[in-house]
Motif scaffolding. Structure first.
Motif, PDB file in Angstrom:
ATOM      1  N   ALA A  81       0.835  -1.205   0.000  1.00  0.00           N
ATOM      2  CA  ALA A  81       0.000   0.000   0.000  1.00  0.00           C
ATOM      3  C   ALA A  81       0.868   1.252   0.000  1.00  0.00           C
ATOM      4  CB  ALA A  81      -0.924  -0.002   1.208  1.00  0.00           C
ATOM      5  N   ILE A  82       1.885   1.287   0.856  1.00  0.00           N
ATOM      6  CA  ILE A  82       2.791   2.441   0.908  1.00  0.00           C
ATOM      7  C   ILE A  82       3.525   2.577  -0.419  1.00  0.00           C
ATOM      8  CG2 ILE A  82       4.811   3.415   2.077  1.00  0.00           C
ATOM      9  CD1 ILE A  82       3.855   1.911   4.602  1.00  0.00           C
ATOM     10  N   ASP A  83       3.957   1.444  -0.963  1.00  0.00           N
ATOM     11  CA  ASP A  83       4.654   1.435  -2.245  1.00  0.00           C
ATOM     12  C   ASP A  83       3.792   2.065  -3.334  1.00  0.00           C
ATOM     13  OD1 ASP A  83       7.185  -0.016  -3.494  1.00  0.00           O
ATOM     14  OD2 ASP A  83       5.527  -0.323  -4.898  1.00  0.00           O
ATOM     15  N   GLU A  84       2.500   1.745  -3.327  1.00  0.00           N
ATOM     16  CA  GLU A  84       1.600   2.263  -4.359  1.00  0.00           C
ATOM     17  C   GLU A  84       1.273   3.739  -4.173  1.00  0.00           C
ATOM     18  OE1 GLU A  84      -0.763  -1.916  -5.365  1.00  0.00           O
ATOM     19  OE2 GLU A  84      -1.719  -0.374  -4.137  1.00  0.00           O
ATOM     20  N   MET A  85       1.431   4.255  -2.975  1.00  0.00           N
ATOM     21  CA  MET A  85       1.152   5.676  -2.721  1.00  0.00           C
ATOM     22  C   MET A  85       2.407   6.532  -2.793  1.00  0.00           C
ATOM     23  SD  MET A  85      -2.105   5.854  -2.333  1.00  0.00           S
ATOM     24  CE  MET A  85      -2.418   7.449  -1.561  1.00  0.00           C
ATOM     25  N   ALA A  86       3.574   5.912  -2.974  1.00  0.00           N
ATOM     26  CA  ALA A  86       4.841   6.653  -2.976  1.00  0.00           C
ATOM     27  C   ALA A  86       5.131   7.209  -4.364  1.00  0.00           C
ATOM     28  CB  ALA A  86       5.971   5.744  -2.499  1.00  0.00           C
ATOM     29  N   ASN A  87       4.261   8.087  -4.824  1.00  0.00           N
ATOM     30  CA  ASN A  87       4.428   8.744  -6.116  1.00  0.00           C
ATOM     31  C   ASN A  87       3.757  10.105  -6.058  1.00  0.00           C
ATOM     32  OD1 ASN A  87       1.557   8.275  -6.616  1.00  0.00           O
ATOM     33  ND2 ASN A  87       2.138   6.159  -7.048  1.00  0.00           N
ATOM     34  N   GLU A  88       3.819  10.846  -7.144  1.00  0.00           N
ATOM     35  CA  GLU A  88       3.285  12.210  -7.145  1.00  0.00           C
ATOM     36  C   GLU A  88       1.782  12.242  -6.883  1.00  0.00           C
ATOM     37  OE1 GLU A  88       4.139  14.295 -10.706  1.00  0.00           O
ATOM     38  OE2 GLU A  88       3.356  16.212  -9.995  1.00  0.00           O
ATOM     39  N   ALA A  89       1.042  11.366  -7.561  1.00  0.00           N
ATOM     40  CA  ALA A  89      -0.413  11.345  -7.360  1.00  0.00           C
ATOM     41  C   ALA A  89      -0.754  10.939  -5.935  1.00  0.00           C
ATOM     42  CB  ALA A  89      -1.060  10.385  -8.360  1.00  0.00           C
ATOM     43  N   GLY A  90      -0.046   9.933  -5.410  1.00  0.00           N
ATOM     44  CA  GLY A  90      -0.290   9.507  -4.044  1.00  0.00           C
ATOM     45  C   GLY A  90       0.027  10.588  -3.035  1.00  0.00           C
ATOM     46  N   GLN A  91       1.123  11.320  -3.282  1.00  0.00           N
ATOM     47  CA  GLN A  91       1.485  12.408  -2.376  1.00  0.00           C
ATOM     48  C   GLN A  91       0.389  13.461  -2.312  1.00  0.00           C
ATOM     49  OE1 GLN A  91       5.320  14.328  -3.086  1.00  0.00           O
ATOM     50  NE2 GLN A  91       4.460  16.312  -2.504  1.00  0.00           N
ATOM     51  N   GLU A  92      -0.143  13.824  -3.474  1.00  0.00           N
ATOM     52  CA  GLU A  92      -1.199  14.843  -3.500  1.00  0.00           C
ATOM     53  C   GLU A  92      -2.433  14.376  -2.736  1.00  0.00           C
ATOM     54  OE1 GLU A  92      -2.602  15.768  -7.376  1.00  0.00           O
ATOM     55  OE2 GLU A  92      -3.656  17.580  -6.742  1.00  0.00           O
ATOM     56  N   ARG A  93      -2.833  13.122  -2.939  1.00  0.00           N
ATOM     57  CA  ARG A  93      -4.004  12.598  -2.250  1.00  0.00           C
ATOM     58  C   ARG A  93      -3.778  12.540  -0.739  1.00  0.00           C
ATOM     59  NH1 ARG A  93      -7.719  10.624  -5.675  1.00  0.00           N
ATOM     60  NH2 ARG A  93      -7.060  10.164  -7.804  1.00  0.00           N
ATOM     61  N   LEU A  94      -2.584  12.131  -0.329  1.00  0.00           N
ATOM     62  CA  LEU A  94      -2.300  12.030   1.102  1.00  0.00           C
ATOM     63  C   LEU A  94      -2.250  13.415   1.747  1.00  0.00           C
ATOM     64  CD1 LEU A  94       0.387   9.202   1.085  1.00  0.00           C
ATOM     65  CD2 LEU A  94      -1.921   9.069   2.042  1.00  0.00           C
ATOM     66  N   GLN A  95      -1.643  14.378   1.068  1.00  0.00           N
ATOM     67  CA  GLN A  95      -1.599  15.739   1.613  1.00  0.00           C
ATOM     68  C   GLN A  95      -3.005  16.314   1.772  1.00  0.00           C
ATOM     69  OE1 GLN A  95       1.266  17.370  -1.293  1.00  0.00           O
ATOM     70  NE2 GLN A  95       2.584  17.896   0.429  1.00  0.00           N
ATOM     71  N   ASN A  96      -3.867  16.076   0.790  1.00  0.00           N
ATOM     72  CA  ASN A  96      -5.243  16.560   0.884  1.00  0.00           C
ATOM     73  C   ASN A  96      -5.986  15.864   2.023  1.00  0.00           C
ATOM     74  OD1 ASN A  96      -4.900  18.280  -1.297  1.00  0.00           O
ATOM     75  ND2 ASN A  96      -5.677  16.801  -2.787  1.00  0.00           N
ATOM     76  N   ALA A  97      -5.756  14.559   2.166  1.00  0.00           N
ATOM     77  CA  ALA A  97      -6.416  13.813   3.237  1.00  0.00           C
ATOM     78  C   ALA A  97      -5.954  14.281   4.603  1.00  0.00           C
ATOM     79  CB  ALA A  97      -6.137  12.316   3.073  1.00  0.00           C
ATOM     80  N   VAL A  98      -4.659  14.560   4.742  1.00  0.00           N
ATOM     81  CA  VAL A  98      -4.117  15.066   6.011  1.00  0.00           C
ATOM     82  C   VAL A  98      -4.724  16.419   6.350  1.00  0.00           C
ATOM     83  CG1 VAL A  98      -2.024  15.970   7.103  1.00  0.00           C
ATOM     84  CG2 VAL A  98      -1.972  13.755   5.951  1.00  0.00           C
ATOM     85  N   ALA A  99      -4.845  17.291   5.322  1.00  0.00           N
ATOM     86  CA  ALA A  99      -5.417  18.617   5.553  1.00  0.00           C
ATOM     87  C   ALA A  99      -6.892  18.528   5.925  1.00  0.00           C
ATOM     88  CB  ALA A  99      -5.230  19.484   4.304  1.00  0.00           C
TER      89      ALA A  99
END
Length: 414
Positions: free
Chosen positions: A75-93
């Protein structure tokens, strides 16, 4: 048979980007599971180079890791990219999580931090992205029953070169570049897999470094996949555009069967077992590590030319309908799509499966294709095909994730 591999986590430079401190905190969550399976991490007092090389070697074989740890790393491997970073930053906010990322944080670093801080938020974000990464194949059979099942000879180098030239001509006409096409082929479990790498539409993108902006001009590469099953005279295609799918259907028909209209039958799947058999159509009775299969969503289109569409979602469609004392499906209309959750033994998260008649199947990453094949065939979700003896057989479903499928020249190039 497909082998599980991490896209990033087995690479030393990626692990260094995540850092020893975050990695240590992550593996600490699985101390008991690691000890139980006798999986030994590199010692903490090793120099950095030795530590990361040792960890990389361990992660080259994810099938030997504890199940939950392996799922977390994928799961972490699949989110370790530009699109994943954007989604995670939005989710954190949006989740108002008190988590600050350093300016020099890598994609893997950020994904790992969110997983450690709020695993439930990470899981929800990952699931949302994962649904957008379903891999899809369109299936094409033959209507020419009198020619079905005729002997098949694998194309030789000359035929492959002719195919490459024909495909390249189409790509030139459609602004995909000249002399960009490469075809790799390999026989896998009685089927022939063709990976077509070709140029895509030309791109221009800005590059900034030390307050100076320059422009990169390049033609990106793109991979498509065509699979031919000689046993059932069936072609299945993974490509982004209708034009490309039609191109492969025609050209592979010519090269494999001598007829550009040979693979013209699009009727492969049906959803009628859901209406006829109800929840029994989801009952797993075969061998395999499956706990249960759940219908999560369906889509019905009513006639009359008014595009009357009904989409129904629930945690479990059949359980929900039974609790209400109602039928699971409304009267009338055509079932045009169904989405299922397949719960494999010991796994907390289900694998996604979508069926869209007449000929589209979508599977989530790392889904057990053999199990899905057996279920769809036994429960009659597959349309039948006439055999040479006048009987019928259920066509098999063998769908593997195309991401990461790279055939080397040694495995059968042009």
């Amino acid at each position: 048979m497909a082998t599980l591999r991490f896209k990033r986590f087995a690479k030393v430079h990626f692990l260094k980007g995540v850092g020893r401190e975050l990695l240590a905190r992550f593996f600490e969550r699985f101390t008991g599971e690691l000890a139980e399976q006798k999986v030994y991490l590199p010692k903490g007092d090793l120099p950095d180079d030795d530590y990361f090389r040792g960890l990389s070697k361990l992660l080259l074989s994810p099938e030997g890791l504890p199940g939950e740890l392996c799922e977390a790393l994928f799961a972490i491997d699949e989110m370790a990219n530009e699109a994943g970073q954007e989604r995670l930053q939005n989710a954190v906010a949006q989740g108002k999580v008190e988590l600050e990322f350093e300016l020099e944080s890598s994609h893997g670093d950020m994904a790992m931090q969110v997983w450690l801080a709020r695993p439930e938020l990470f899981a929800a974000t990952h699931n949302a992205q994962r649904l957008r990464r379903l891999s899809a194949f369109e299936y094409f059979g033959t209507k020419l029953t009198e020619r079905k099942g005729k002997p098949f000879a694998a194309p030789g180098d000359e035929a492959m070169e002719g195919l490459r030239a024909d495909l390249d001509g189409w790509f030139v006409e459609h602004n995909r570049g000249h002399e960009t096409t490469q075809i790799s082929r390999q026989e896998i479990e009685g089927e022939w897999w063709f990976v077509i790498r070709h140029g895509d539409t030309f791109l221009r993108t800005a590059k900034v470094e030390k307050q100076k902006i320059t422009f990169l001009h390049f033609r990106p590469a793109k991979d498509d996949v065509v699979v031919f099953s000689p046993g059932y005279d069936e072609l299945r295609i993974h490509a982004a555009t209708k034009g490309e799918r039609e191109l492969y259907r025609r050209e592979f028909g010519v090269r494999l069967r001598g007829d550009d209209k040979y693979f013209s039958e699009r009727k492969s799947f049906t959803l009628e077992p859901l209406r006829v058999d109800g929840a029994r159509a989801l009952k797993w009775t075969g061998n395999g590590n499956v706990d249960r299969i759940v219908l999560r969503e369906f889509e019905i289109v009513r006639g009359g030319g008014r595009h009357d569409v009904v989409i129904h979602k629930a945690d479990d469609i059949f359980v929900s309908a039974e609790a209400r004392g109602e039928k699971a499906f409304p009267d009338g209309g055509e079932l045009v799509r169904a989405a299922f959750d397949v719960y494999f033994g010991g796994m907390k998260k289900p694998h996604k499966v979508q069926v869209r008649p007449p000929n589209i199947l979508k599977l989530g990453r790392r889904c057990d294709a053999a199990v899905v094949q057996k279920w769809l065939s036994e429960k009659r979700f597959r349309e039948t095909a006439t055999t040479g003896n006048g009987g019928t057989v259920h066509l098999p479903v063998v769908v593997l994730q195309t991401a990461g499928l790279a055939l080397s020249p040694r495995e059968g190039g042009r």
